[in-house]
Design an enzyme around this catalytic site. Structure first.
Site, PDB file in Angstrom:
ATOM      1  N   HIS A  43       0.867  -1.189   0.000  1.00 14.37           N
ATOM      2  CA  HIS A  43       0.000   0.000   0.000  1.00 14.37           C
ATOM      3  C   HIS A  43       0.900   1.234   0.000  1.00 14.37           C
ATOM      4  O   HIS A  43       1.201   1.781   1.060  1.00 14.37           O
ATOM      5  CB  HIS A  43      -0.887  -0.037   1.251  1.00 14.37           C
ATOM      6  N   GLU A  70      -2.538  -1.675  -3.408  1.00 17.67           N
ATOM      7  CA  GLU A  70      -3.717  -0.921  -2.994  1.00 17.67           C
ATOM      8  C   GLU A  70      -3.323   0.515  -2.709  1.00 17.67           C
ATOM      9  O   GLU A  70      -2.181   0.810  -2.344  1.00 17.67           O
ATOM     10  CB  GLU A  70      -4.362  -1.574  -1.765  1.00 17.67           C
ATOM     11  N   THR A 100      -4.080   5.002   8.944  1.00 16.51           N
ATOM     12  CA  THR A 100      -4.325   3.824   8.111  1.00 16.51           C
ATOM     13  C   THR A 100      -5.687   4.026   7.445  1.00 16.51           C
ATOM     14  O   THR A 100      -6.401   4.982   7.763  1.00 16.51           O
ATOM     15  CB  THR A 100      -4.296   2.543   8.972  1.00 16.51           C
ATOM     16  N   HIS A 190      -8.524  -5.605   6.868  1.00 14.76           N
ATOM     17  CA  HIS A 190      -8.321  -4.598   7.917  1.00 14.76           C
ATOM     18  C   HIS A 190      -8.661  -5.166   9.281  1.00 14.76           C
ATOM     19  O   HIS A 190      -9.796  -5.537   9.537  1.00 14.76           O
ATOM     20  CB  HIS A 190      -9.103  -3.297   7.688  1.00 14.76           C
ATOM     21  N   GLY A 213      -2.048  -7.500   7.431  1.00 18.02           N
ATOM     22  CA  GLY A 213      -0.717  -6.981   7.717  1.00 18.02           C
ATOM     23  C   GLY A 213      -0.446  -6.862   9.198  1.00 18.02           C
ATOM     24  O   GLY A 213       0.276  -7.653   9.797  1.00 18.02           O
ATOM     25  N   HIS A 214      -1.079  -5.878   9.834  1.00 18.27           N
ATOM     26  CA  HIS A 214      -0.707  -5.491  11.197  1.00 18.27           C
ATOM     27  C   HIS A 214      -0.726  -6.654  12.195  1.00 18.27           C
ATOM     28  O   HIS A 214       0.285  -6.936  12.858  1.00 18.27           O
ATOM     29  CB  HIS A 214      -1.637  -4.365  11.668  1.00 18.27           C
TER      30      HIS A 214
HETATM   31  N1  PXP Z   1      -6.899  -3.532   3.245  1.00 22.91           N
HETATM   32  C1  PXP Z   1      -6.667  -2.220   3.114  1.00 22.91           C
HETATM   33  C2  PXP Z   1      -7.383  -1.476   2.051  1.00 22.91           C
HETATM   34  C3  PXP Z   1      -5.744  -1.550   3.937  1.00 22.91           C
HETATM   35  O1  PXP Z   1      -5.515  -0.251   3.787  1.00 22.91           O
HETATM   36  C4  PXP Z   1      -5.059  -2.294   4.909  1.00 22.91           C
HETATM   37  C5  PXP Z   1      -4.054  -1.620   5.773  1.00 22.91           C
HETATM   38  O2  PXP Z   1      -3.049  -1.056   5.002  1.00 22.91           O
HETATM   39  C6  PXP Z   1      -5.335  -3.671   5.026  1.00 22.91           C
HETATM   40  C7  PXP Z   1      -6.267  -4.264   4.185  1.00 22.91           C
HETATM   41  C8  PXP Z   1      -4.651  -4.525   6.029  1.00 22.91           C
HETATM   42  O3  PXP Z   1      -5.041  -4.145   7.311  1.00 22.91           O
HETATM   43  P1  PXP Z   1      -4.265  -4.692   8.566  1.00 22.91           P
HETATM   44  O4  PXP Z   1      -2.863  -4.129   8.493  1.00 22.91           O
HETATM   45  O5  PXP Z   1      -5.041  -4.181   9.731  1.00 22.91           O
HETATM   46  O6  PXP Z   1      -4.266  -6.190   8.476  1.00 22.91           O
END
Ligand code: PXP
Length: 238
Positions: A43, A70, A100, A190, A213-214
């Site tokens: 991203h 993204e 974010t 997310h 990700g996080h």
């Molecule tokens: N999808 C989108 C559109 C995002 O912006 C993000 C965070 O960059 C994620 C998924 C992944 O979220 P997380 O890091 O909370 O898993």
């Protein structure tokens, strides 16, 4: 079958905090794929505080799984994705000042912009997905602008999961069923985690992809990436 796409922004953020090349983003990305991830998500944000545009160009040669880029389709982002041609581009309405992504598109208000943006991306043979809240009107709007997929914004689900997961999942079931009826694929992302992913995956039968990700990186601090990735796969494969 749902695929796991690992968002590697956090690896770049850790590296950027010291200005060196540790951890090595390209090596970690290769390892993440070797540990079983079926996709890699990045991203790039306009200020490049996480993934840099130059990272994106180098990752193109490293990513052998599904590559998802993204971001907010500002001109710089569009130039990047049309040059790199990843497998999928996910459009996200993130503001520069946001920590974010914190909301989906209003697919009705932004109809003309999204439609022309999606056309440019699809003309290069790239699949498009748009980030939306689980609201029926937004899914209908996504269909009207020609998106191949939606990515459901799962932060509200994650926030309510512990208190009442049946209530938390309800709008996502309705949204995914609407997408199915309209012939649009469903991704989600997310704040998904080892704790809340299995229930989500079980309840959303047409879930094609999760991007995480996080939580995955935080869990890996204790458990190791090589263990956490198979643990996610075990929870999303039905
Ligand atoms: N999808 C989108 C559109 C995002 O912006 C993000 C965070 O960059 C994620 C998924 C992944 O979220 P997380 O890091 O909370 O898993």
């Amino acid at each position: 079958m749902t695929i796991l796409s690992v968002n590697v922004n956090k690896i770049a953020t850790l590296r950027n905090s010291r200005g060196s090349n540790v951890p090595n983003l390209l090596k970690v990305t290769e390892d993440i794929q070797d540990f079983g991830a079926e996709g890699i998500t990045i991203h790039p944000r306009p200020d490049e505080r996480h993934i840099k545009y130059s990272d994106a160009r180098m990752l193109k040669n490293i990513v052998k799984s599904e590559f998802n880029i993204e971001g907010n389709p500002i001109p710089k982002f569009m130039d990047l994705v049309l040059e790199i041609k990843p497998d999928q581009v996910t459009l996200v309405p993130d503001k520069i000042e946001s920590l974010t992504s914190n909301q989906g598109w209003d697919t009705i208000e932004n109809h003309d912009f999204l439609k022309s943006t999606i056309k440019k991306i699809k003309n290069k043979g790239i699949r498009t997905s748009i980030f939306v809240n689980p609201e029926i009107n937004m899914i209908k709007g996504a269909h009207l602008v020609g998106a191949d997929r939606i990515e459901l914004y799962t932060e509200p689900y994650a926030a309510k999961y512990e208190k009442n997961r049946d209530l938390a999942i309800k709008p996502y079931i309705e949204a995914s069923e609407k997408a199915y009826d309209l012939g649009i694929g469903v991704n989600a992302g997310h704040d998904l985690s080892l704790e809340n992913i299995e229930f989500f995956s079980k309840k959303i039968s047409n879930l094609l992809e999760v991007s995480i990700g996080h939580a995955l990186i935080c869990e890996s601090l204790y458990l190791g990436l090589e263990n956490v990735i198979p643990m996610y796969l075990g929870k999303i494969k039905k």
